[in-house]
Design a protein around this motif. Sequence first.
Motif, mmCIF file in Angstrom:
data_model
loop_
_atom_site.group_PDB
_atom_site.id
_atom_site.type_symbol
_atom_site.label_atom_id
_atom_site.label_comp_id
_atom_site.label_asym_id
_atom_site.label_seq_id
_atom_site.Cartn_x
_atom_site.Cartn_y
_atom_site.Cartn_z
ATOM 1 N N UNK A 224 97.424 49.234 -4.177
ATOM 2 C CA UNK A 224 96.040 49.688 -4.237
ATOM 3 C C UNK A 224 95.104 48.614 -3.690
ATOM 4 N N UNK A 225 95.373 47.358 -4.042
ATOM 5 C CA UNK A 225 94.506 46.269 -3.558
ATOM 6 C C UNK A 225 94.616 46.100 -2.055
ATOM 7 N N UNK B 264 87.913 48.043 3.069
ATOM 8 C CA UNK B 264 86.692 47.235 3.081
ATOM 9 C C UNK B 264 86.493 46.597 4.448
ATOM 10 N N UNK C 288 99.368 48.467 -8.559
ATOM 11 C CA UNK C 288 98.114 47.752 -8.405
ATOM 12 C C UNK C 288 98.072 46.978 -7.085
ATOM 13 N N UNK D 93 98.956 60.462 -16.111
ATOM 14 C CA UNK D 93 99.683 61.723 -16.178
ATOM 15 C C UNK D 93 98.761 62.907 -15.931
ATOM 16 N N UNK E 146 79.950 47.253 -1.181
ATOM 17 C CA UNK E 146 81.376 46.929 -1.193
ATOM 18 C C UNK E 146 81.790 46.294 -2.512
ATOM 19 N N UNK F 1 69.717 40.426 10.417
ATOM 20 C CA UNK F 1 70.581 41.413 9.768
ATOM 21 C C UNK F 1 70.775 41.125 8.287
ATOM 22 N N UNK G 156 85.428 49.273 6.920
ATOM 23 C CA UNK G 156 84.052 49.696 6.650
ATOM 24 C C UNK G 156 83.061 48.631 7.111
ATOM 25 N N UNK H 266 75.177 46.184 2.415
ATOM 26 C CA UNK H 266 76.612 46.490 2.536
ATOM 27 C C UNK H 266 77.410 45.702 1.515
ATOM 28 N N UNK I 174 102.713 69.765 -21.553
ATOM 29 C CA UNK I 174 103.327 70.587 -20.510
ATOM 30 C C UNK I 174 103.473 69.813 -19.215
ATOM 31 N N UNK J 70 71.112 49.319 15.975
ATOM 32 C CA UNK J 70 69.908 49.905 15.396
ATOM 33 C C UNK J 70 68.653 49.250 15.955
ATOM 34 N N UNK K 264 80.217 49.100 9.929
ATOM 35 C CA UNK K 264 78.814 48.891 9.576
ATOM 36 C C UNK K 264 78.177 47.851 10.501
ATOM 37 N N UNK L 235 74.929 48.420 12.775
ATOM 38 C CA UNK L 235 73.670 47.690 12.603
ATOM 39 C C UNK L 235 73.241 46.997 13.892
ATOM 40 N N UNK L 236 74.215 46.572 14.707
ATOM 41 C CA UNK L 236 73.807 45.913 15.957
ATOM 42 C C UNK L 236 73.175 46.924 16.915
ATOM 43 N N UNK M 163 92.675 48.863 -0.516
ATOM 44 C CA UNK M 163 91.257 48.555 -0.701
ATOM 45 C C UNK M 163 90.783 47.527 0.317
ATOM 46 N N UNK N 18 70.512 44.095 5.802
ATOM 47 C CA UNK N 18 71.636 45.028 5.944
ATOM 48 C C UNK N 18 72.909 44.432 5.345
ATOM 49 N N UNK O 50 97.439 66.710 -16.084
ATOM 50 C CA UNK O 50 97.475 67.783 -17.074
ATOM 51 C C UNK O 50 97.316 69.108 -16.375
ATOM 52 N N UNK O 51 97.862 70.140 -16.980
ATOM 53 C CA UNK O 51 97.611 71.444 -16.384
ATOM 54 C C UNK O 51 98.587 72.479 -16.874
ATOM 55 N N UNK P 29 98.335 70.981 -24.208
ATOM 56 C CA UNK P 29 98.020 70.796 -22.804
ATOM 57 C C UNK P 29 98.697 69.559 -22.233
ATOM 58 N N UNK P 30 98.688 68.455 -23.013
ATOM 59 C CA UNK P 30 99.230 67.225 -22.458
ATOM 60 C C UNK P 30 100.747 67.220 -22.453
#
Lengths: 115, 262
Positions: B6-7, B14, B3, A112, A14, A3, B17, A10, B262, B28, B21, B25-26, B10, A6, A114-115, B259-260
Amino acid sequence: MNYYAYFVAVSIMLLGVAGIATSRNLVHTVVCLSVAQSGTYVLLVAVGFQYGGVAPIFGAQVGKTTPVVDPVVQALTLTDIVVSAAVTSMLLALVIQIAKRHQAIDPDRLGRLEG
Amino acid sequence: MTRRIRLIVLGLGIVAFAVSMALAFTGMPQFGGDLHAYRDAAVAATYAHDTANAVSSINFDQRGFDTFGEETILFCAVIGVAALLRPVYRERRREVSEAGHVLESTNLLVYFLFPLTVVLAVNVLAHGAVTPGGGFQGGVILSTGIHLLYVGGRYSLLRKLRPLAWFHQGEALGVVLFGALGITGAALGSALFANVIPQGQLGDFISSGTVPLFNIAVGMTVCSSVIVLLASFLDQALAIRAERVSDPGRTPRSGYEEGSAS
Protein backbone atom coordinates in the motif's frame (compact mmCIF):
# COMPACT_ATOMS: atom_id res chain seq x y z
CA MET A 1 7.22 33.50 -11.36
CA ASN A 2 6.03 32.42 -7.97
CA TYR A 3 4.76 28.91 -7.37
CA TYR A 4 4.98 29.03 -3.59
CA ALA A 5 1.21 29.14 -2.92
CA TYR A 6 0.52 26.30 -5.37
CA PHE A 7 3.27 24.26 -3.74
CA VAL A 8 1.66 24.78 -0.32
CA ALA A 9 -1.77 23.79 -1.67
CA VAL A 10 -0.51 20.56 -3.25
CA SER A 11 1.57 19.74 -0.17
CA ILE A 12 -1.42 20.09 2.16
CA MET A 13 -3.49 17.89 -0.11
CA LEU A 14 -0.80 15.20 -0.42
CA LEU A 15 -0.21 15.23 3.34
CA GLY A 16 -3.91 14.54 3.78
CA VAL A 17 -3.86 11.73 1.23
CA ALA A 18 -0.79 10.16 2.83
CA GLY A 19 -2.54 10.37 6.20
CA ILE A 20 -5.60 8.59 4.81
CA ALA A 21 -3.49 5.78 3.34
CA THR A 22 -1.47 5.16 6.50
CA SER A 23 -4.28 5.75 8.99
CA ARG A 24 -4.87 3.32 11.85
CA ASN A 25 -7.99 5.02 13.16
CA LEU A 26 -11.10 5.92 11.19
CA VAL A 27 -11.57 9.25 13.01
CA HIS A 28 -8.02 10.10 11.99
CA THR A 29 -8.92 9.12 8.41
CA VAL A 30 -11.87 11.51 8.37
CA VAL A 31 -9.73 14.35 9.74
CA CYS A 32 -7.09 13.60 7.09
CA LEU A 33 -9.77 13.91 4.42
CA SER A 34 -10.59 17.37 5.81
CA VAL A 35 -6.89 18.27 5.66
CA ALA A 36 -6.69 17.09 2.03
CA GLN A 37 -9.72 19.20 1.21
CA SER A 38 -8.13 22.24 2.89
CA GLY A 39 -5.49 22.10 0.16
CA THR A 40 -8.20 22.98 -2.36
CA TYR A 41 -9.11 26.12 -0.38
CA VAL A 42 -5.51 27.34 -0.62
CA LEU A 43 -5.38 26.46 -4.33
CA LEU A 44 -8.63 28.28 -5.12
CA VAL A 45 -7.69 31.44 -3.23
CA ALA A 46 -4.17 31.37 -4.77
CA VAL A 47 -5.65 31.17 -8.28
CA GLY A 48 -7.69 34.32 -7.63
CA PHE A 49 -4.92 36.33 -6.03
CA GLN A 50 -3.60 39.54 -7.53
CA TYR A 51 -0.70 41.61 -6.20
CA GLY A 52 -2.12 44.87 -4.83
CA GLY A 53 -5.68 43.60 -5.07
CA VAL A 54 -8.07 44.34 -2.19
CA ALA A 55 -11.05 42.43 -0.83
CA PRO A 56 -14.01 42.46 -3.27
CA ILE A 57 -16.32 44.54 -1.04
CA PHE A 58 -17.29 47.67 -2.95
CA GLY A 59 -18.01 51.02 -1.36
CA ALA A 60 -16.52 54.44 -0.96
CA GLN A 61 -12.88 53.32 -1.11
CA VAL A 62 -13.17 50.42 -3.53
CA GLY A 63 -14.63 51.34 -6.89
CA LYS A 64 -15.21 49.72 -10.25
CA THR A 65 -11.62 50.21 -11.40
CA THR A 66 -9.83 49.32 -8.15
CA PRO A 67 -7.95 46.02 -8.55
CA VAL A 68 -9.66 43.39 -6.39
CA VAL A 69 -8.90 39.72 -5.86
CA ASP A 70 -11.15 37.27 -7.72
CA PRO A 71 -14.50 36.93 -5.88
CA VAL A 72 -15.55 33.91 -7.99
CA VAL A 73 -12.97 31.59 -6.43
CA GLN A 74 -13.81 32.95 -2.98
CA ALA A 75 -17.45 32.00 -3.51
CA LEU A 76 -16.28 28.56 -4.66
CA THR A 77 -14.16 28.25 -1.50
CA LEU A 78 -17.23 29.01 0.61
CA THR A 79 -19.12 26.24 -1.21
CA ASP A 80 -16.13 23.95 -0.69
CA ILE A 81 -16.10 24.58 3.07
CA VAL A 82 -19.82 23.86 3.41
CA VAL A 83 -19.52 20.62 1.43
CA SER A 84 -16.49 19.64 3.52
CA ALA A 85 -18.47 20.15 6.74
CA ALA A 86 -21.35 18.06 5.38
CA VAL A 87 -19.02 15.24 4.29
CA THR A 88 -17.11 15.25 7.58
CA SER A 89 -20.26 15.03 9.69
CA MET A 90 -21.68 12.23 7.54
CA LEU A 91 -18.41 10.24 7.73
CA LEU A 92 -18.11 10.69 11.49
CA ALA A 93 -21.64 9.35 11.91
CA LEU A 94 -20.64 6.34 9.80
CA VAL A 95 -17.55 5.83 11.98
CA ILE A 96 -19.77 5.75 15.07
CA GLN A 97 -21.91 3.05 13.42
CA ILE A 98 -18.83 1.04 12.44
CA ALA A 99 -17.46 1.29 15.97
CA LYS A 100 -20.76 0.01 17.35
CA ARG A 101 -21.05 -2.91 14.97
CA HIS A 102 -17.45 -4.12 14.88
CA GLN A 103 -15.96 -2.77 18.12
CA ALA A 104 -13.01 -1.60 16.02
CA ILE A 105 -12.09 1.56 14.19
CA ASP A 106 -8.76 0.43 12.76
CA PRO A 107 -9.32 0.15 9.00
CA ASP A 108 -6.87 -2.77 8.83
CA ARG A 109 -9.08 -4.78 11.16
CA LEU A 110 -12.22 -4.12 9.13
CA GLY A 111 -11.10 -6.03 6.07
CA ARG A 112 -13.80 -8.65 5.94
CA LEU A 113 -16.58 -7.93 3.50
CA GLU A 114 -20.16 -8.17 4.60
CA GLY A 115 -23.13 -9.04 2.53
CA MET B 1 -3.05 -5.73 0.33
CA THR B 2 -0.28 -5.54 2.86
CA ARG B 3 0.88 -2.32 4.39
CA ARG B 4 4.13 -2.38 2.44
CA ILE B 5 2.47 -2.69 -0.97
CA ARG B 6 0.00 0.00 0.00
CA LEU B 7 2.83 2.41 0.84
CA ILE B 8 4.58 1.68 -2.46
CA VAL B 9 1.36 2.34 -4.41
CA LEU B 10 0.84 5.50 -2.38
CA GLY B 11 4.35 6.71 -3.12
CA LEU B 12 3.92 6.09 -6.86
CA GLY B 13 0.59 7.92 -6.82
CA ILE B 14 1.99 10.90 -4.93
CA VAL B 15 4.96 11.22 -7.30
CA ALA B 16 2.71 11.00 -10.38
CA PHE B 17 0.27 13.51 -8.93
CA ALA B 18 3.03 15.94 -7.92
CA VAL B 19 4.60 15.77 -11.40
CA SER B 20 1.29 16.36 -13.18
CA MET B 21 0.46 19.25 -10.83
CA ALA B 22 3.90 20.81 -11.44
CA LEU B 23 3.31 20.55 -15.21
CA ALA B 24 -0.14 22.11 -14.82
CA PHE B 25 1.07 25.02 -12.69
CA THR B 26 3.87 25.96 -15.08
CA GLY B 27 1.24 26.37 -17.83
CA MET B 28 -1.03 28.61 -15.78
CA PRO B 29 -1.26 32.42 -15.94
CA GLN B 30 1.30 34.09 -13.70
CA PHE B 31 0.57 33.98 -9.97
CA GLY B 32 -0.76 37.30 -8.68
CA GLY B 33 -1.06 38.76 -12.18
CA ASP B 34 -3.92 40.93 -13.34
CA LEU B 35 -5.37 38.41 -15.79
CA HIS B 36 -8.67 37.38 -14.20
CA ALA B 37 -11.38 37.10 -16.85
CA TYR B 38 -14.02 35.69 -14.49
CA ARG B 39 -13.24 38.39 -11.95
CA ASP B 40 -13.88 41.13 -14.49
CA ALA B 41 -17.19 39.58 -15.57
CA ALA B 42 -18.30 38.99 -11.98
CA VAL B 43 -17.41 42.53 -10.87
CA ALA B 44 -19.40 43.99 -13.76
CA ALA B 45 -22.41 41.82 -12.87
CA THR B 46 -22.07 42.77 -9.18
CA TYR B 47 -22.12 46.45 -10.09
CA ALA B 48 -25.09 45.94 -12.38
CA HIS B 49 -27.07 44.71 -9.36
CA ASP B 50 -25.68 47.28 -6.91
CA THR B 51 -24.39 44.68 -4.47
CA ALA B 52 -21.46 45.76 -2.30
CA ASN B 53 -20.27 42.27 -1.33
CA ALA B 54 -19.17 40.60 -4.55
CA VAL B 55 -18.95 37.14 -2.97
CA SER B 56 -22.56 37.35 -1.76
CA SER B 57 -23.64 38.59 -5.16
CA ILE B 58 -21.98 35.62 -6.85
CA ASN B 59 -23.34 33.09 -4.36
CA PHE B 60 -26.93 34.27 -4.15
CA ASP B 61 -27.52 36.24 -7.33
CA GLN B 62 -25.25 35.18 -10.17
CA ARG B 63 -25.10 31.49 -9.35
CA GLY B 64 -28.09 31.07 -7.04
CA PHE B 65 -28.97 27.68 -8.44
CA ASP B 66 -25.55 26.28 -7.46
CA THR B 67 -26.00 27.57 -3.94
CA PHE B 68 -29.41 25.90 -3.85
CA GLY B 69 -27.66 22.63 -4.67
CA GLU B 70 -25.06 23.29 -2.00
CA GLU B 71 -27.76 23.95 0.58
CA THR B 72 -29.47 20.72 -0.44
CA ILE B 73 -26.21 18.81 0.08
CA LEU B 74 -26.03 20.15 3.63
CA PHE B 75 -29.69 19.30 4.18
CA CYS B 76 -29.22 15.73 2.95
CA ALA B 77 -26.08 15.24 5.04
CA VAL B 78 -27.96 16.31 8.16
CA ILE B 79 -30.80 13.91 7.37
CA GLY B 80 -28.22 11.16 6.87
CA VAL B 81 -26.53 11.87 10.20
CA ALA B 82 -29.85 12.02 12.02
CA ALA B 83 -30.83 8.67 10.49
CA LEU B 84 -27.48 7.04 11.31
CA LEU B 85 -27.34 8.24 14.91
CA ARG B 86 -30.75 7.09 16.14
CA PRO B 87 -30.82 4.70 19.09
CA VAL B 88 -30.48 1.36 17.31
CA TYR B 89 -31.03 -2.23 18.36
CA ARG B 90 -30.18 -2.91 22.02
CA GLU B 91 -29.68 0.74 22.86
CA ARG B 92 -31.73 3.04 24.99
CA ARG B 93 -31.80 6.69 25.90
CA ARG B 94 -30.96 7.60 29.47
CA GLU B 95 -31.46 10.78 31.41
CA VAL B 96 -28.35 12.93 31.46
CA SER B 97 -27.53 13.89 35.01
CA GLU B 98 -26.25 17.34 35.87
CA ALA B 99 -23.09 16.05 37.45
CA GLY B 100 -19.73 17.71 37.29
CA HIS B 101 -18.38 21.00 38.47
CA VAL B 102 -18.15 24.08 36.27
CA LEU B 103 -15.80 26.90 37.16
CA GLU B 104 -17.58 30.12 38.02
CA SER B 105 -15.36 32.02 35.64
CA THR B 106 -16.55 29.72 32.84
CA ASN B 107 -20.14 30.42 33.84
CA LEU B 108 -19.55 34.15 33.82
CA LEU B 109 -17.87 33.97 30.43
CA VAL B 110 -20.81 32.02 29.00
CA TYR B 111 -23.36 34.52 30.39
CA PHE B 112 -21.30 37.32 28.89
CA LEU B 113 -20.56 35.69 25.53
CA PHE B 114 -23.95 34.11 24.82
CA PRO B 115 -25.90 37.34 24.10
CA LEU B 116 -22.86 38.84 22.41
CA THR B 117 -22.56 35.89 20.01
CA VAL B 118 -26.26 35.94 19.14
CA VAL B 119 -26.12 39.68 18.36
CA LEU B 120 -22.95 39.18 16.30
CA ALA B 121 -24.62 36.37 14.36
CA VAL B 122 -27.68 38.48 13.53
CA ASN B 123 -25.39 41.34 12.53
CA VAL B 124 -23.28 39.16 10.22
CA LEU B 125 -26.40 37.60 8.71
CA ALA B 126 -28.28 40.86 8.15
CA HIS B 127 -25.33 42.67 6.55
CA GLY B 128 -24.41 39.80 4.25
CA ALA B 129 -24.96 41.89 1.13
CA VAL B 130 -22.91 44.92 2.19
CA THR B 131 -20.05 43.66 4.38
CA PRO B 132 -18.11 40.39 4.57
CA GLY B 133 -20.39 37.72 5.93
CA GLY B 134 -23.76 36.34 4.99
CA GLY B 135 -26.10 33.48 5.62
CA PHE B 136 -23.53 30.69 5.94
CA GLN B 137 -21.29 32.58 8.34
CA GLY B 138 -24.15 34.04 10.40
CA GLY B 139 -25.83 30.66 10.72
CA VAL B 140 -22.66 28.99 11.99
CA ILE B 141 -22.02 31.78 14.52
CA LEU B 142 -25.62 31.60 15.80
CA SER B 143 -25.50 27.85 16.33
CA THR B 144 -22.11 28.17 18.03
CA GLY B 145 -23.56 30.78 20.38
CA ILE B 146 -26.40 28.47 21.36
CA HIS B 147 -23.92 25.68 22.09
CA LEU B 148 -21.99 27.95 24.46
CA LEU B 149 -24.64 26.88 26.98
CA TYR B 150 -23.24 23.38 26.78
CA VAL B 151 -19.73 24.69 27.45
CA GLY B 152 -21.21 26.28 30.56
CA GLY B 153 -22.03 22.77 31.69
CA ARG B 154 -25.77 22.98 31.23
CA TYR B 155 -26.97 20.20 28.96
CA SER B 156 -30.51 20.52 30.37
CA LEU B 157 -30.56 24.27 29.71
CA LEU B 158 -29.27 23.65 26.20
CA ARG B 159 -32.07 21.17 25.62
CA LYS B 160 -34.67 23.64 26.90
CA LEU B 161 -33.36 26.52 24.81
CA ARG B 162 -33.01 24.36 21.75
CA PRO B 163 -36.40 22.81 20.93
CA LEU B 164 -35.05 20.40 18.38
CA ALA B 165 -38.36 19.99 16.54
CA TRP B 166 -38.32 23.71 15.68
CA PHE B 167 -34.87 23.40 14.19
CA HIS B 168 -35.87 20.34 12.17
CA GLN B 169 -38.66 22.47 10.70
CA GLY B 170 -36.47 25.56 10.44
CA GLU B 171 -33.96 23.65 8.36
CA ALA B 172 -36.61 22.43 5.91
CA LEU B 173 -38.25 25.86 5.87
CA GLY B 174 -34.96 27.49 4.92
CA VAL B 175 -34.53 25.17 1.93
CA VAL B 176 -38.16 25.67 0.87
CA LEU B 177 -37.80 29.46 1.22
CA PHE B 178 -34.66 29.40 -0.91
CA GLY B 179 -36.41 27.40 -3.62
CA ALA B 180 -39.51 29.59 -3.44
CA LEU B 181 -37.41 32.73 -3.90
CA GLY B 182 -35.81 31.12 -6.94
CA ILE B 183 -39.18 30.22 -8.44
CA THR B 184 -40.42 33.76 -7.72
CA GLY B 185 -37.51 34.96 -9.83
CA ALA B 186 -38.67 32.69 -12.64
CA ALA B 187 -42.29 33.84 -12.32
CA LEU B 188 -41.66 37.59 -12.18
CA GLY B 189 -38.35 37.91 -13.97
CA SER B 190 -36.48 36.35 -16.81
CA ALA B 191 -34.96 33.24 -15.28
CA LEU B 192 -34.85 30.95 -12.28
CA PHE B 193 -33.16 32.73 -9.33
CA ALA B 194 -33.34 36.08 -11.15
CA ASN B 195 -32.93 39.15 -8.95
CA VAL B 196 -36.43 40.65 -9.36
CA ILE B 197 -36.51 43.11 -6.43
CA PRO B 198 -35.29 46.69 -7.16
CA GLN B 199 -31.67 46.81 -6.04
CA GLY B 200 -31.45 50.31 -4.58
CA GLN B 201 -28.21 52.11 -3.80
CA LEU B 202 -24.91 50.24 -3.54
CA GLY B 203 -23.77 49.98 0.08
CA ASP B 204 -27.18 50.69 1.68
CA PHE B 205 -28.51 48.28 4.29
CA ILE B 206 -31.58 47.61 2.12
CA SER B 207 -29.95 47.06 -1.24
CA SER B 208 -29.02 44.38 -3.77
CA GLY B 209 -32.55 43.01 -4.20
CA THR B 210 -33.05 39.36 -3.31
CA VAL B 211 -29.56 38.78 -1.85
CA PRO B 212 -30.51 39.60 1.81
CA LEU B 213 -33.58 37.35 1.55
CA PHE B 214 -31.46 34.47 0.26
CA ASN B 215 -29.06 35.17 3.12
CA ILE B 216 -31.88 34.79 5.65
CA ALA B 217 -33.04 31.52 4.06
CA VAL B 218 -29.49 30.12 4.06
CA GLY B 219 -28.90 31.36 7.61
CA MET B 220 -31.98 29.46 8.81
CA THR B 221 -30.85 26.27 7.11
CA VAL B 222 -27.22 26.45 8.22
CA CYS B 223 -28.01 27.35 11.84
CA SER B 224 -30.64 24.61 12.11
CA SER B 225 -28.37 22.09 10.36
CA VAL B 226 -25.43 22.66 12.70
CA ILE B 227 -27.74 22.50 15.72
CA VAL B 228 -29.37 19.25 14.55
CA LEU B 229 -25.94 17.77 13.70
CA LEU B 230 -24.40 18.64 17.06
CA ALA B 231 -27.55 17.52 18.85
CA SER B 232 -27.26 14.11 17.19
CA PHE B 233 -23.59 13.77 18.17
CA LEU B 234 -24.14 15.08 21.74
CA ASP B 235 -27.07 12.72 22.13
CA GLN B 236 -24.88 9.85 20.99
CA ALA B 237 -22.11 10.78 23.41
CA LEU B 238 -24.23 11.61 26.46
CA ALA B 239 -27.67 10.05 26.33
CA ILE B 240 -27.55 6.85 24.29
CA ARG B 241 -26.17 3.79 26.03
CA ALA B 242 -26.00 0.17 25.03
CA GLU B 243 -28.36 -2.05 27.01
CA ARG B 244 -26.75 -4.71 29.13
CA VAL B 245 -27.69 -8.20 28.08
CA SER B 246 -29.66 -9.49 31.08
CA ASP B 247 -29.12 -13.20 30.51
CA PRO B 248 -25.48 -13.89 29.61
CA GLY B 249 -26.10 -17.64 29.11
CA ARG B 250 -28.32 -17.14 26.09
CA THR B 251 -26.76 -15.12 23.28
CA PRO B 252 -29.47 -13.09 21.62
CA ARG B 253 -29.65 -13.45 17.89
CA SER B 254 -29.11 -10.21 16.14
CA GLY B 255 -29.16 -9.21 12.52
CA TYR B 256 -25.67 -7.83 12.73
CA GLU B 257 -24.03 -11.03 13.84
CA GLU B 258 -25.85 -13.02 11.19
CA GLY B 259 -24.68 -10.52 8.63
CA SER B 260 -21.02 -10.75 9.60
CA ALA B 261 -21.05 -14.54 9.73
CA SER B 262 -22.13 -15.08 6.14
